[in-house]
Write a protein that holds these residues in place. Structure first.
Motif, PDB file in Angstrom:
ATOM      1  N   TYR A  59       8.535   9.577  -0.676  1.00 26.03           N
ATOM      2  CA  TYR A  59       7.265   9.970  -0.691  1.00 26.03           C
ATOM      3  C   TYR A  59       6.356   9.453  -1.480  1.00 26.03           C
ATOM      4  CZ  TYR A  59       9.275  13.635   2.275  1.00 26.03           C
ATOM      5  OH  TYR A  59       9.580  14.285   3.435  1.00 26.03           O
ATOM      6  N   ARG A  60       7.008   8.710  -2.614  1.00 25.98           N
ATOM      7  CA  ARG A  60       6.316   8.000  -3.551  1.00 25.98           C
ATOM      8  C   ARG A  60       5.336   6.885  -2.967  1.00 25.98           C
ATOM      9  NH1 ARG A  60       9.669   6.008  -6.814  1.00 25.98           N
ATOM     10  NH2 ARG A  60       9.315   3.751  -6.271  1.00 25.98           N
ATOM     11  N   ILE A  61       6.023   6.027  -2.125  1.00 21.32           N
ATOM     12  CA  ILE A  61       5.748   4.957  -1.522  1.00 21.32           C
ATOM     13  C   ILE A  61       4.714   5.402  -0.439  1.00 21.32           C
ATOM     14  CG2 ILE A  61       6.307   2.690  -0.362  1.00 21.32           C
ATOM     15  CD1 ILE A  61       8.809   2.766  -2.001  1.00 21.32           C
ATOM     16  N   THR A  62       4.995   6.198   0.340  1.00 15.18           N
ATOM     17  CA  THR A  62       4.279   6.561   1.561  1.00 15.18           C
ATOM     18  C   THR A  62       3.159   7.343   1.356  1.00 15.18           C
ATOM     19  OG1 THR A  62       5.664   8.354   2.212  1.00 15.18           O
ATOM     20  CG2 THR A  62       6.181   6.109   2.971  1.00 15.18           C
ATOM     21  N   ILE A  63       2.994   8.280   0.440  1.00 21.80           N
ATOM     22  CA  ILE A  63       2.042   9.442   0.185  1.00 21.80           C
ATOM     23  C   ILE A  63       1.319   9.289  -1.129  1.00 21.80           C
ATOM     24  CG2 ILE A  63       1.697  11.889  -0.040  1.00 21.80           C
ATOM     25  CD1 ILE A  63       3.807  12.463   1.811  1.00 21.80           C
ATOM     26  N   ALA A  64       2.217   9.295  -2.133  1.00 18.44           N
ATOM     27  CA  ALA A  64       1.407   9.283  -3.414  1.00 18.44           C
ATOM     28  C   ALA A  64       0.520   7.988  -3.887  1.00 18.44           C
ATOM     29  CB  ALA A  64       2.512   9.532  -4.526  1.00 18.44           C
ATOM     30  N   ILE A  65       1.100   6.737  -3.669  1.00 10.89           N
ATOM     31  CA  ILE A  65       0.462   5.634  -3.965  1.00 10.89           C
ATOM     32  C   ILE A  65      -0.713   5.292  -3.102  1.00 10.89           C
ATOM     33  CG2 ILE A  65       0.754   3.003  -3.913  1.00 10.89           C
ATOM     34  CD1 ILE A  65       3.545   3.546  -5.097  1.00 10.89           C
ATOM     35  N   PRO A  66      -0.503   5.500  -1.913  1.00  8.08           N
ATOM     36  CA  PRO A  66      -1.635   5.303  -0.823  1.00  8.08           C
ATOM     37  C   PRO A  66      -2.706   6.160  -1.196  1.00  8.08           C
ATOM     38  CG  PRO A  66       0.066   5.224   0.414  1.00  8.08           C
ATOM     39  CD  PRO A  66       0.547   5.678  -1.063  1.00  8.08           C
ATOM     40  N   TYR A  67      -2.505   7.491  -1.430  1.00  6.89           N
ATOM     41  CA  TYR A  67      -3.480   8.522  -1.694  1.00  6.89           C
ATOM     42  C   TYR A  67      -4.093   8.436  -2.976  1.00  6.89           C
ATOM     43  CZ  TYR A  67      -5.760  12.957  -2.746  1.00  6.89           C
ATOM     44  OH  TYR A  67      -6.521  14.066  -3.002  1.00  6.89           O
ATOM     45  N   SER A  70      -6.248   5.199  -2.258  1.00  6.78           N
ATOM     46  CA  SER A  70      -7.749   5.441  -1.628  1.00  6.78           C
ATOM     47  C   SER A  70      -8.732   6.242  -2.360  1.00  6.78           C
ATOM     48  CB  SER A  70      -7.109   6.399  -0.469  1.00  6.78           C
ATOM     49  OG  SER A  70      -8.546   6.819   0.288  1.00  6.78           O
ATOM     50  N   PHE A  71      -8.188   7.216  -3.225  1.00  2.87           N
ATOM     51  CA  PHE A  71      -9.061   8.085  -4.040  1.00  2.87           C
ATOM     52  C   PHE A  71      -9.825   7.232  -5.312  1.00  2.87           C
ATOM     53  CE2 PHE A  71      -9.033  12.362  -6.563  1.00  2.87           C
ATOM     54  CZ  PHE A  71     -10.570  12.540  -6.408  1.00  2.87           C
ATOM     55  N   ILE A  72      -9.087   6.303  -5.761  1.00  2.54           N
ATOM     56  CA  ILE A  72      -9.888   5.375  -6.672  1.00  2.54           C
ATOM     57  C   ILE A  72     -11.108   4.335  -6.147  1.00  2.54           C
ATOM     58  CG2 ILE A  72      -9.415   3.543  -8.356  1.00  2.54           C
ATOM     59  CD1 ILE A  72      -6.608   4.853  -8.820  1.00  2.54           C
ATOM     60  N   ILE A  73     -10.735   3.872  -4.793  1.00  5.94           N
ATOM     61  CA  ILE A  73     -11.679   3.082  -4.233  1.00  5.94           C
ATOM     62  C   ILE A  73     -12.648   3.708  -3.756  1.00  5.94           C
ATOM     63  CG2 ILE A  73     -11.754   1.695  -2.097  1.00  5.94           C
ATOM     64  CD1 ILE A  73      -8.845   0.754  -2.361  1.00  5.94           C
ATOM     65  N   ASN A  74     -12.512   5.045  -3.270  1.00  8.69           N
ATOM     66  CA  ASN A  74     -13.646   5.953  -2.907  1.00  8.69           C
ATOM     67  C   ASN A  74     -14.748   6.317  -3.980  1.00  8.69           C
ATOM     68  OD1 ASN A  74     -13.102   5.833  -0.056  1.00  8.69           O
ATOM     69  ND2 ASN A  74     -11.723   7.674  -0.295  1.00  8.69           N
ATOM     70  N   LEU A  75     -14.078   6.575  -5.304  1.00  6.41           N
ATOM     71  CA  LEU A  75     -14.958   6.844  -6.435  1.00  6.41           C
ATOM     72  C   LEU A  75     -15.679   5.592  -6.432  1.00  6.41           C
ATOM     73  CD1 LEU A  75     -12.313   9.017  -8.469  1.00  6.41           C
ATOM     74  CD2 LEU A  75     -14.491   9.872  -7.198  1.00  6.41           C
ATOM     75  N   LYS A  76     -15.036   4.554  -6.841  1.00  3.91           N
ATOM     76  CA  LYS A  76     -15.593   3.387  -7.308  1.00  3.91           C
ATOM     77  C   LYS A  76     -16.916   2.847  -6.139  1.00  3.91           C
ATOM     78  CE  LYS A  76     -12.140   1.091  -9.769  1.00  3.91           C
ATOM     79  NZ  LYS A  76     -11.117  -0.237  -9.826  1.00  3.91           N
TER      80      LYS A  76
END
Length: 227
Positions: A59-67, A70-76
């Motif tokens: 769940y760390r690799i498949t959910i937490a890291i991609p989320y 994506s959050f950081i990229i969208n904010l930037k």
């Protein structure tokens, strides 16, 4: 804060996973992972030869890291990249042209040759200097800009005028629409509704009866208006 979380994702996610395990114990839920296969195209899949991946790692690799990524990229993209692009609008009002910032603005909003837009911008600034007109806000510049002579600058100014969505004008529009579009006026045409809405919102604009009569006189009617 999010970037620090991303850098220390293993430590941070471990504490999150421990909290999730506590909640799962209370609700009598067994935390498990989905079936892992060698080839999978429709969902996240982490294939290992021994097939002993733990739920926490899964769940760390498949959910937490991609989320978080994506959050950081969208904010930037929303607050940093777009902010740099908006700096190109300053070239329309000032005499100094930063070609790099203006080129980024043109590439982002227009599908036109950059050199053509830059040449048009130079002519637009020469016109403002000759007429000694120096607008400071976008709506004033839009009124001065002729769309036939300066089509690209006019398009950029229209975009600039519609960008500030944080103003109260859109909110007043929807509040006014509730009062105008009642059950009894449900069959009102779009043109009439738009006119009544603009009259209700922009009450500070003076309208004389003579102006209304002049507009009505230009329309053909079966019955002549006798004054």
């Amino acid at each position: 804060m999010l970037e620090d979380l991303r850098q220390n994702i293993e430590k941070e996610f471990k504490s999150m996973y421990n909290e999730a395990e506590k909640m799962a114990d209370i609700l009598d839920i067994n935390i498990s992972i989905k079936r892992i296969v060698k080839k999978q195209a429709n969902r996240a899949n982490i294939f290992t030869e021994d097939k002993t991946i733990q739920p926490e790692n899964y769940y760390r690799i498949t959910i937490a890291i991609p989320y978080i990524d994506s959050f950081i990229i969208n904010l930037k993209e929303r607050f940093l990249i777009h902010k740099n692009i908006l700096k190109g609008f300053q070239c329309i009002f000032s005499g100094n042209i930063d070609f790099q910032e203006f080129e980024e603005l043109v590439h982002f909003y227009l599908d036109t040759d950059v050199q053509t837009v830059i040449a048009e911008l130079k002519i637009w600034q020469s016109k403002l200097n000759l007429t000694n007109q120096h607008p400071t806000i976008a709506i004033d510049a839009l009124r001065l800009c002729n769309s036939s002579i300066f089509p690209n600058v006019h398009q950029l100014l229209k975009i600039l005028c519609t960008l500030p969505v944080s103003t109260s004008t859109p909110e007043r529009t929807f509040s006014c629409l509730k009062r105008l579009k009642t059950y009894l006026r449900n069959t009102m045409s779009e043109t009439r509704l738009n006119g009544l809405t603009l009259l209700s919102i922009h009450r500070e604009v003076p309208i004389t009866p003579e102006e209304i009569l002049d507009i009505m006189a230009h329309k053909s009617r079966k019955i002549d208006i006798i004054l």
